[in-house]
Design a protein around this motif. Sequence first.
Motif, PDB file in Angstrom:
ATOM      1  N   GLN A   1       4.186  -8.751 -11.642  1.00  0.00           N
ATOM      2  CA  GLN A   1       3.347  -9.157 -10.516  1.00  0.00           C
ATOM      3  C   GLN A   1       4.077 -10.147  -9.611  1.00  0.00           C
ATOM      4  O   GLN A   1       3.973 -10.072  -8.393  1.00  0.00           O
ATOM      5  CB  GLN A   1       2.046  -9.783 -11.024  1.00  0.00           C
TER       6      GLN A   1
ATOM      7  N   ALA B   1       6.495  -8.231  -7.584  1.00  0.00           N
ATOM      8  CA  ALA B   1       5.803  -7.454  -6.555  1.00  0.00           C
ATOM      9  C   ALA B   1       5.449  -8.346  -5.375  1.00  0.00           C
ATOM     10  O   ALA B   1       5.569  -7.940  -4.218  1.00  0.00           O
ATOM     11  CB  ALA B   1       4.549  -6.804  -7.139  1.00  0.00           C
ATOM     12  N   LEU B   2       5.021  -9.560  -5.649  1.00  0.00           N
ATOM     13  CA  LEU B   2       4.719 -10.496  -4.565  1.00  0.00           C
ATOM     14  C   LEU B   2       5.975 -10.856  -3.785  1.00  0.00           C
ATOM     15  O   LEU B   2       5.953 -10.957  -2.559  1.00  0.00           O
ATOM     16  CB  LEU B   2       4.052 -11.759  -5.123  1.00  0.00           C
ATOM     17  N   ARG B   3       7.070 -11.046  -4.491  1.00  0.00           N
ATOM     18  CA  ARG B   3       8.342 -11.340  -3.803  1.00  0.00           C
ATOM     19  C   ARG B   3       8.769 -10.155  -2.946  1.00  0.00           C
ATOM     20  O   ARG B   3       9.229 -10.343  -1.819  1.00  0.00           O
ATOM     21  CB  ARG B   3       9.420 -11.672  -4.837  1.00  0.00           C
ATOM     22  N   ASP B   4       8.626  -8.934  -3.470  1.00  0.00           N
ATOM     23  CA  ASP B   4       8.977  -7.740  -2.690  1.00  0.00           C
ATOM     24  C   ASP B   4       8.095  -7.638  -1.459  1.00  0.00           C
ATOM     25  O   ASP B   4       8.568  -7.304  -0.371  1.00  0.00           O
ATOM     26  CB  ASP B   4       8.854  -6.479  -3.548  1.00  0.00           C
ATOM     27  N   GLN B   5       6.811  -7.911  -1.606  1.00  0.00           N
ATOM     28  CA  GLN B   5       5.878  -7.845  -0.482  1.00  0.00           C
ATOM     29  C   GLN B   5       6.268  -8.865   0.576  1.00  0.00           C
ATOM     30  O   GLN B   5       6.218  -8.586   1.764  1.00  0.00           O
ATOM     31  CB  GLN B   5       4.457  -8.118  -0.974  1.00  0.00           C
ATOM     32  N   ARG B   6       6.692 -10.028   0.156  1.00  0.00           N
ATOM     33  CA  ARG B   6       7.108 -11.075   1.086  1.00  0.00           C
ATOM     34  C   ARG B   6       8.344 -10.626   1.866  1.00  0.00           C
ATOM     35  O   ARG B   6       8.441 -10.842   3.064  1.00  0.00           O
ATOM     36  CB  ARG B   6       7.403 -12.358   0.319  1.00  0.00           C
TER      37      ARG B   6
ATOM     38  N   VAL C   1       9.246  -7.549   2.554  1.00  0.00           N
ATOM     39  CA  VAL C   1       8.882  -6.454   3.456  1.00  0.00           C
ATOM     40  C   VAL C   1       8.219  -7.005   4.715  1.00  0.00           C
ATOM     41  O   VAL C   1       8.474  -6.544   5.818  1.00  0.00           O
ATOM     42  CB  VAL C   1       7.935  -5.464   2.735  1.00  0.00           C
ATOM     43  N   GLU C   2       7.379  -8.013   4.578  1.00  0.00           N
ATOM     44  CA  GLU C   2       6.647  -8.553   5.714  1.00  0.00           C
ATOM     45  C   GLU C   2       7.519  -9.460   6.571  1.00  0.00           C
ATOM     46  O   GLU C   2       7.118  -9.860   7.645  1.00  0.00           O
ATOM     47  CB  GLU C   2       5.420  -9.317   5.224  1.00  0.00           C
TER      48      GLU C   2
ATOM     49  N   VAL D   1       3.135 -14.828   1.959  1.00  0.00           N
ATOM     50  CA  VAL D   1       2.142 -13.832   1.578  1.00  0.00           C
ATOM     51  C   VAL D   1       0.884 -14.121   2.387  1.00  0.00           C
ATOM     52  O   VAL D   1       0.371 -15.236   2.389  1.00  0.00           O
ATOM     53  CB  VAL D   1       1.840 -13.907   0.063  1.00  0.00           C
TER      54      VAL D   1
END
Length: 104
Positions: A77, A80-85, A87-88, A94
């Motif tokens: 998890q 996943a948060l690091r990957d989402q960061r 990408v954005e 976040v």
Amino acid sequence: MDPATIGVMIPIVALMIPIVAIWTRHQQKLAEMNVKSTAEATAEKAAQYASHITDLEDRVRVLERIITDRGYDIATQIEALRDQRRVEGEGAGVPLDTARKERV
């Protein structure tokens, strides 16, 4: 000491003995009441602490159950948060969605 002084002191001493006995019994009762109230207060605090510890243990059990029963993988998890960061966009962080609240 002359005999007149001794004659006055004898009744005074004789009257002081019961007064001292009464005062001593009163002090003993006060000490017993103080010990009793201290013991009651200590028992009450111990019960409060035990209740608080029980509440905390229950919360830890719930958290352990959430982690183990639902198969959460904390490291996954976090990644996943690091990957989402990434990408954005860097530095964007976040996003916080305050309109939608998720219940557990």
